[in-house]
Design an enzyme around this catalytic site. Structure first.
Site, PDB file in Angstrom:
ATOM      1  N   GLY A  46      13.028   4.932  31.894  1.00  0.00           N
ATOM      2  CA  GLY A  46      12.021   3.959  32.300  1.00  0.00           C
ATOM      3  C   GLY A  46      11.774   2.987  31.162  1.00  0.00           C
ATOM      4  O   GLY A  46      11.991   3.329  29.994  1.00  0.00           O
ATOM      5  N   GLN A  51       7.649  -3.385  26.332  1.00  0.00           N
ATOM      6  CA  GLN A  51       8.531  -2.756  25.344  1.00  0.00           C
ATOM      7  C   GLN A  51       9.648  -3.685  24.884  1.00  0.00           C
ATOM      8  O   GLN A  51      10.307  -3.420  23.872  1.00  0.00           O
ATOM      9  CB  GLN A  51       9.135  -1.457  25.905  1.00  0.00           C
ATOM     10  CG  GLN A  51       8.087  -0.363  26.119  1.00  0.00           C
ATOM     11  CD  GLN A  51       8.712   0.905  26.670  1.00  0.00           C
ATOM     12  OE1 GLN A  51       8.877   1.032  27.868  1.00  0.00           O
ATOM     13  NE2 GLN A  51       9.081   1.823  25.800  1.00  0.00           N
ATOM     14  N   CYS A  95       9.572   8.392  24.317  1.00  0.00           N
ATOM     15  CA  CYS A  95       9.344   6.974  24.585  1.00  0.00           C
ATOM     16  C   CYS A  95      10.313   6.164  23.739  1.00  0.00           C
ATOM     17  O   CYS A  95      10.461   6.426  22.547  1.00  0.00           O
ATOM     18  CB  CYS A  95       7.903   6.613  24.239  1.00  0.00           C
ATOM     19  SG  CYS A  95       7.508   4.887  24.562  1.00  0.00           S
ATOM     20  N   LEU A  96      10.961   5.179  24.361  1.00  0.00           N
ATOM     21  CA  LEU A  96      11.926   4.359  23.624  1.00  0.00           C
ATOM     22  C   LEU A  96      11.248   3.567  22.507  1.00  0.00           C
ATOM     23  O   LEU A  96      11.905   3.127  21.572  1.00  0.00           O
ATOM     24  CB  LEU A  96      12.658   3.412  24.583  1.00  0.00           C
ATOM     25  CG  LEU A  96      13.538   4.114  25.629  1.00  0.00           C
ATOM     26  CD1 LEU A  96      14.068   3.112  26.646  1.00  0.00           C
ATOM     27  CD2 LEU A  96      14.689   4.853  24.955  1.00  0.00           C
ATOM     28  N   HIS A 137       3.707   7.185  32.891  1.00  0.00           N
ATOM     29  CA  HIS A 137       4.011   6.804  31.507  1.00  0.00           C
ATOM     30  C   HIS A 137       4.207   5.278  31.413  1.00  0.00           C
ATOM     31  O   HIS A 137       3.661   4.628  30.512  1.00  0.00           O
ATOM     32  CB  HIS A 137       5.269   7.567  31.073  1.00  0.00           C
ATOM     33  CG  HIS A 137       5.782   7.233  29.709  1.00  0.00           C
ATOM     34  ND1 HIS A 137       5.879   8.173  28.700  1.00  0.00           N
ATOM     35  CD2 HIS A 137       6.254   6.076  29.170  1.00  0.00           C
ATOM     36  CE1 HIS A 137       6.374   7.593  27.616  1.00  0.00           C
ATOM     37  NE2 HIS A 137       6.622   6.327  27.878  1.00  0.00           N
ATOM     38  N   GLU A 138       4.958   4.718  32.371  1.00  0.00           N
ATOM     39  CA  GLU A 138       5.248   3.278  32.329  1.00  0.00           C
ATOM     40  C   GLU A 138       4.013   2.439  32.671  1.00  0.00           C
ATOM     41  O   GLU A 138       3.779   1.388  32.061  1.00  0.00           O
ATOM     42  CB  GLU A 138       6.395   2.924  33.282  1.00  0.00           C
ATOM     43  CG  GLU A 138       7.725   3.593  32.994  1.00  0.00           C
ATOM     44  CD  GLU A 138       8.166   3.510  31.546  1.00  0.00           C
ATOM     45  OE1 GLU A 138       7.807   2.543  30.852  1.00  0.00           O
ATOM     46  OE2 GLU A 138       8.848   4.447  31.099  1.00  0.00           O
ATOM     47  N   HIS A 141       1.930   2.003  29.770  1.00  0.00           N
ATOM     48  CA  HIS A 141       2.413   0.940  28.867  1.00  0.00           C
ATOM     49  C   HIS A 141       1.800  -0.412  29.240  1.00  0.00           C
ATOM     50  O   HIS A 141       1.469  -1.215  28.367  1.00  0.00           O
ATOM     51  CB  HIS A 141       3.937   0.813  28.953  1.00  0.00           C
ATOM     52  CG  HIS A 141       4.695   1.706  28.017  1.00  0.00           C
ATOM     53  ND1 HIS A 141       4.532   1.665  26.647  1.00  0.00           N
ATOM     54  CD2 HIS A 141       5.654   2.639  28.244  1.00  0.00           C
ATOM     55  CE1 HIS A 141       5.352   2.544  26.082  1.00  0.00           C
ATOM     56  NE2 HIS A 141       6.040   3.154  27.030  1.00  0.00           N
TER      57      HIS A 141
HETATM   58 NI    NI Z   1       7.459   4.684  26.824  1.00  0.00          NI
END
Ligand code: NI
Length: 189
Positions: A46, A51, A95-96, A137-138, A141
């Site tokens: 995701g 991000q 998380c990226l 989670h997204e 963000h």
């Molecule tokens: Ni993340």
């Protein structure tokens, strides 16, 4: 399509609250395509627009990621959580934007989400399992919330401190701090 640079801690931009997407124009379509490519390349399951530095309420998700199954890319615009289950589930999240960190996080196990697809059509899905985790989670963000916010104050401070230190070190050494060539947790978002 272009792979965009994923911003990582301690970038302040990750705390921005993203703006609704007003019109699904060519810029938004390009952004969505780039985000999918960036997510698959990372690899992750995701990715939220913030991000890659764009404060718009748009995210991409694909929780399939198995060699045998065909990819199932989803572009989710202006998502809204309509319902969360009382039942909770614990998943080890990554998380990226917080590379090489994975922690167990408890969230509602099911959610119902309303959103617009790339054609501007209203969609509604009820998700459970990994998809439910990923969507929550997204969507976090988009509101400037990171999964480390659910950890104890001490644990969160230790993680942030680690990234602040390595950003300082990278700056001293004249390196680009956003470079995260290291190994990612298996399922980062
Ligand atoms: Ni993340």
């Amino acid at each position: 399509m272009t792979i965009r640079k994923i911003i990582t801690l301690p970038a302040r931009k990750l705390r921005a609250v993203s703006e609704p997407v007003a019109a699904i124009d060519e810029d938004i379509k390009t952004l969505a395509a780039d985000m999918l490519e960036t997510m698959y390349a990372a690899p992750g399951i995701g990715l939220a627009a913030i991000q890659v530095g764009v404060a718009k309420r748009l995210l991409v998700v694909d929780v399939v990621r198995s060699e045998e199954e065909p990819p199932n890319p989803m572009v989710i615009i202006n998502p809204e959580i309509l319902w969360k289950s009382d039942e909770k589930a614990v998943y080890k999240e990554g998380c990226l934007s917080i590379p090489e960190v994975a922690e167990e996080i408890e969230r509602p196990s099911k959610v119902r989400v309303k959103y617009q697809d790339l054609d501007g059509k209203e969609q509604e899905i009820e998700a459970d399992g990994l998809l439910a985790v990923c969507l929550q989670h997204e969507i976090d963000h988009l509101n400037g919330v990171l999964f480390i916010d659910y950890l104890s104050k001490l644990k969160k401070a230790m993680i942030i401190n680690k990234f602040v230190k390595s950003a300082k070190r990278a700056k001293r050494e004249g390196k680009d701090s956003g470079d995260s060539a290291g190994k990612e947790p298996e399922r980062s978002a």
